[in-house]
Design a protein around this motif. Structure first.
Motif, PDB file in Angstrom:
ATOM      1  N   GLY A 212      31.408  37.014  40.429  1.00 24.84           N
ATOM      2  CA  GLY A 212      32.109  38.193  39.957  1.00 24.84           C
ATOM      3  C   GLY A 212      33.140  38.735  40.920  1.00 24.84           C
ATOM      4  N   SER A 213      32.891  38.637  42.239  1.00 27.07           N
ATOM      5  CA  SER A 213      33.842  39.214  43.183  1.00 27.07           C
ATOM      6  C   SER A 213      35.156  38.437  43.192  1.00 27.07           C
ATOM      7  N   VAL A 214      35.106  37.109  42.986  1.00 29.09           N
ATOM      8  CA  VAL A 214      36.339  36.327  42.951  1.00 29.09           C
ATOM      9  C   VAL A 214      37.057  36.549  41.611  1.00 29.09           C
ATOM     10  N   LYS A 215      36.297  36.800  40.554  1.00 34.86           N
ATOM     11  CA  LYS A 215      36.915  37.172  39.283  1.00 34.86           C
ATOM     12  C   LYS A 215      37.632  38.513  39.427  1.00 34.86           C
ATOM     13  N   ALA A 216      37.036  39.422  40.194  1.00 31.80           N
ATOM     14  CA  ALA A 216      37.687  40.711  40.436  1.00 31.80           C
ATOM     15  C   ALA A 216      38.985  40.517  41.204  1.00 31.80           C
ATOM     16  N   LEU A 217      38.989  39.602  42.163  1.00 27.58           N
ATOM     17  CA  LEU A 217      40.197  39.324  42.939  1.00 27.58           C
ATOM     18  C   LEU A 217      41.290  38.747  42.044  1.00 27.58           C
ATOM     19  N   ALA A 218      40.930  37.800  41.190  1.00 30.94           N
ATOM     20  CA  ALA A 218      41.914  37.200  40.288  1.00 30.94           C
ATOM     21  C   ALA A 218      42.493  38.246  39.348  1.00 30.94           C
ATOM     22  N   ARG A 219      41.650  39.119  38.805  1.00 28.97           N
ATOM     23  CA  ARG A 219      42.136  40.171  37.893  1.00 28.97           C
ATOM     24  C   ARG A 219      43.112  41.086  38.617  1.00 28.97           C
ATOM     25  N   PHE A 220      42.775  41.483  39.843  1.00 29.04           N
ATOM     26  CA  PHE A 220      43.654  42.338  40.635  1.00 29.04           C
ATOM     27  C   PHE A 220      44.991  41.652  40.894  1.00 29.04           C
ATOM     28  N   GLN A 221      44.959  40.389  41.323  1.00 32.07           N
ATOM     29  CA  GLN A 221      46.193  39.690  41.664  1.00 32.07           C
ATOM     30  C   GLN A 221      47.079  39.464  40.443  1.00 32.07           C
ATOM     31  N   ILE A 222      46.464  39.110  39.315  1.00 32.02           N
ATOM     32  CA  ILE A 222      47.239  38.901  38.092  1.00 32.02           C
ATOM     33  C   ILE A 222      47.846  40.225  37.616  1.00 32.02           C
ATOM     34  N   GLU A 223      47.049  41.278  37.654  1.00 33.78           N
ATOM     35  CA  GLU A 223      47.498  42.587  37.174  1.00 33.78           C
ATOM     36  C   GLU A 223      48.563  43.180  38.094  1.00 33.78           C
ATOM     37  N   GLU A 224      48.391  42.999  39.401  1.00 32.51           N
ATOM     38  CA  GLU A 224      49.285  43.633  40.370  1.00 32.51           C
ATOM     39  C   GLU A 224      50.564  42.829  40.601  1.00 32.51           C
ATOM     40  N   PHE A 225      50.434  41.493  40.644  1.00 30.45           N
ATOM     41  CA  PHE A 225      51.567  40.655  41.049  1.00 30.45           C
ATOM     42  C   PHE A 225      52.005  39.636  39.995  1.00 30.45           C
ATOM     43  N   GLY A 226      51.207  39.455  38.952  1.00 29.56           N
ATOM     44  CA  GLY A 226      51.545  38.486  37.918  1.00 29.56           C
ATOM     45  C   GLY A 226      50.964  37.105  38.197  1.00 29.56           C
ATOM     46  N   ALA A 227      50.874  36.291  37.136  1.00 29.03           N
ATOM     47  CA  ALA A 227      50.301  34.954  37.275  1.00 29.03           C
ATOM     48  C   ALA A 227      51.122  34.082  38.215  1.00 29.03           C
ATOM     49  N   GLY A 228      52.428  34.368  38.361  1.00 27.37           N
ATOM     50  CA  GLY A 228      53.267  33.609  39.274  1.00 27.37           C
ATOM     51  C   GLY A 228      52.805  33.703  40.713  1.00 27.37           C
ATOM     52  N   TYR A 229      52.113  34.790  41.053  1.00 34.62           N
ATOM     53  CA  TYR A 229      51.588  34.943  42.406  1.00 34.62           C
ATOM     54  C   TYR A 229      50.536  33.877  42.701  1.00 34.62           C
ATOM     55  N   LEU A 230      49.697  33.571  41.701  1.00 32.53           N
ATOM     56  CA  LEU A 230      48.707  32.504  41.878  1.00 32.53           C
ATOM     57  C   LEU A 230      49.407  31.164  42.075  1.00 32.53           C
ATOM     58  N   ARG A 231      50.448  30.925  41.293  1.00 30.81           N
ATOM     59  CA  ARG A 231      51.167  29.649  41.408  1.00 30.81           C
ATOM     60  C   ARG A 231      51.843  29.527  42.772  1.00 30.81           C
ATOM     61  N   ALA A 232      52.310  30.663  43.310  1.00 30.67           N
ATOM     62  CA  ALA A 232      52.943  30.638  44.634  1.00 30.67           C
ATOM     63  C   ALA A 232      51.925  30.268  45.716  1.00 30.67           C
ATOM     64  N   GLN A 233      50.692  30.734  45.568  1.00 32.22           N
ATOM     65  CA  GLN A 233      49.643  30.333  46.505  1.00 32.22           C
ATOM     66  C   GLN A 233      49.358  28.836  46.381  1.00 32.22           C
ATOM     67  N   ALA A 234      49.329  28.362  45.149  1.00 33.96           N
ATOM     68  CA  ALA A 234      49.081  26.931  44.932  1.00 33.96           C
ATOM     69  C   ALA A 234      50.187  26.086  45.561  1.00 33.96           C
ATOM     70  N   ARG A 235      51.433  26.565  45.482  1.00 29.95           N
ATOM     71  CA  ARG A 235      52.548  25.824  46.090  1.00 29.95           C
ATOM     72  C   ARG A 235      52.424  25.769  47.615  1.00 29.95           C
ATOM     73  N   ASN A 236      51.650  26.693  48.165  1.00 32.59           N
ATOM     74  CA  ASN A 236      51.389  26.673  49.602  1.00 32.59           C
ATOM     75  C   ASN A 236      50.257  25.695  49.948  1.00 32.59           C
TER      76      ASN A 236
END
Length: 379
Positions: free
Chosen positions: A214-238
Motif C-alpha cells: 500500500g505505501s508504494v501504491k500511495a507513492l505512485a498515486r501522489f506522483q501521478i497526481e502531482e507530476f503526471g504519468a510522464g514523471y514515471l516515464r522520466a524515471q524509467a528513462r533514467n
C-alpha cells in the motif's frame, strides 16, 4: 537539508527493517534490554502513573481493573509491518506498561491468509492485528476477524485521517520519501522529487515495484497526481532499477549499488542510524503515506492485554513513538515529534499526501497499469 542522525546507539538494530521475514518474538534478556534502550534513545521515556490504573503522559490508557488484569495476561499481536519497527514498538509498550506481548510478523498477504484461515476454523490466536493494506482490513471486517472496538482516544483521530470502519483505524502512516548515498553523491545533493529524473543519476536510481504494498501504491498515486504519468516515464528513462521489496532497495542504497531512490522513510532511517551512508530528503512538495490499519479481534475483546495494547497505540505516547521511528502519526494533537534530525509533516499538513481507503479502491488497478507500462515491469 537536515543533517543525518549521529548519536543514536543502534546495537541490535537491523540495518534494514526485515520486510519479508517471518518471526515470532517474546522479548526477553539481552534482546529485550537492547530494544528497550533503542526505544528510549528514539524518544524520551514518558511520565507513568499507576495510582488509578495506567496513565502515560497524563492520558488514562486503562482503568485499575483493566490494568491489573492485563498485567497477568499476554497480548498476542499479528503484524504485517517491518519486523524491527514492530519489535521496537513492542519493547516500548512493555517498558511503559509491564504487560507482555507475543509478536508474530508476516508480510500482509501471508498474514491475511493465516488470519482468515484461523478465523474460518474458529482458532484465531491474535488479539490485535496490524496490517499495511486498507482493503485487507475491509476483508477482515467482513469476515469477522476485526470486531467493533473504540479506544479511549478515537475522538482524537482527525476526520479524514482515520479509516472508514468501526472495526479498524489508522495506527500510523508508512511514509515514502527520498534518500541518497552520501558517499556517492558528494556535491549538489538532491532536494526534491524532480531530482529522480535528473540524467546525471542515470543507471543509479532505485524504485520499488508498485506490487509490493500500500505505501508504494500511495507513492505512485501522489506522483501521478502531482507530476503526471510522464514523471514515471522520466524515471524509467533514467534506467531505474526496480526492487521487489523496500528492504532490498535500502540495502542496495547503503552499499552504493544505487545512488538515489524513492524509499520507505522508516526503513532508510533505521539503516542510516545503524551507520549506513544514507541521507534522507523530505521534499517541499511533500511525502506520500499509506495507513497501517489496526484492529481488535473477538479473542482480543477477551484479552485485557490486547485491549491495553490497542488503547496505548492510539495514545499520545504510542503515536509519538511511531513518529519517532519515521512514520506519520494518525493523531495531530500530539505535538511535533522528530525522527532523529528529521521532521516529517503531520497527518493534517498539505505536505502529507495520504492515500485513503477509498482512493486505494478507486485508483489502485489503474495506477498499477500506468506504473507497469512506464517501467516496462512484468513482475
Amino acid at each position: 537539508m537536515p543533517e543525518p542522525v549521529r548519536h543514536l546507539n543502534r546495537r541490535g538494530l537491523l540495518a534494514v527493517l526485515g520486510a519479508g521475514l517471518l518471526g515470532t518474538v517474546t522479548a526477553c534478556g539481552d534482546l529485550e534490554d537492547t530494544k528497550a534502550r533503542t526505544a528510549a534513545e528514539l524518544l524520551a521515556k514518558p511520565a507513568i502513573d499507576t495510582s488509578d490504573g495506567l496513565r502515560v503522559d497524563g492520558e488514562l490508557i486503562a482503568d485499575q481493573k483493566l490494568y491489573q488484569a492485563a498485567r497477568k495476561d499476554t497480548a498476542v499481536l499479528y503484524s504485517g509491518t517491518g519486523q524491527e519497527a514492530e519489535e521496537l514498538t513492542v519493547a516500548r509498550f512493555e517498558a511503559d506498561t509491564g504487560i507482555r506481548v507475543r509478536l508474530t510478523r508476516l508480510p500482509t498477504n501471508k498474514l491475511a491468509e493465516r488470519a482468515l484461515s484461523e478465523q474460518g476454523a474458529g482458532r484465531l490466536k491474535a488479539g490485535v492485528i496490524r496490517i499495511t493494506d486498507p482493503l485487507v482490513a475491509r476483508e477482515f471486517a467482513e469476515a469477522g476477524v476485526y470486531v467493533p472496538y473504540r479506544t479511549p482516544f478515537h475522538d482524537r483521530l482527525p476526520r479524514g485521517t482515520a479509516l472508514t470502519s468501526d472495526r479498524y483505524w489508522a495506527g500510523y502512516y508508512i511514509v515514502n520519501a527520498m534518500g541518497y548515498n552520501s558517499a556517492v553523491i558528494t556535491d549538489d545533493p538532491p532536494t526534491g522529487w524532480q531530482d529522480l529524473t535528473d540524467p546525471r543519476h542515470k543507471g543509479k536510481l532505485g524504485v520499488v515495484a508498485i506490487t509490493t504494498g500500500g505505501s508504494v501504491k500511495a507513492l505512485a498515486r501522489f506522483q501521478i497526481e502531482e507530476f503526471g504519468a510522464g514523471y514515471l516515464r522520466a524515471q524509467a528513462r533514467n534506467r531505474a532499477r526496480v526492487f521487489d521489496s523496500t528492504s532490498t532497495e535500502v540495502d542496495a542504497l547503503a552499499r552504493g549499488e544505487i545512488a538515489i531512490a524513492s524509499l520507505s522513510f522508516n526503513n532508510a532511517f533505521a539503516a542510516q542510524a545503524a551507520g549506513a551512508p544514507i541521507k534522507l530528503v523530505v521534499p517541499e512538495e511533500g511525502v506520500a503515506g499509506a495507513p497501517t490499519p489496526l484492529g481488535v479481534t473477538e479473542q482480543g475483546l477477551k484479552s485485557p492485554a490486547a485491549r491495553v495494547f490497542a488503547n496505548w497505540s492510539v495514545s499520545r505516547e504510542g503515536q509519538r513513538f511511531a513518529a519517532s521511528q519515521g512514520f506519520i502519526a494518525a493523531r495531530t494533537d500530539i505535538g511535533r515529534t522528530r525522527a532523529g534530525a528529521y521532521q516529517l509533516p503531520t497527518a493534517d499538513s498539505p505536505r502529507a499526501h495520504l492515500l485513503t481507503e477509498d482512493q486505494m479502491e478507486r485508483h489502485s488497478k489503474a495506477d498499477e497499469r500506468v506504473w507497469r507500462k512506464a517501467f516496462d515491469h512484468l513482475g
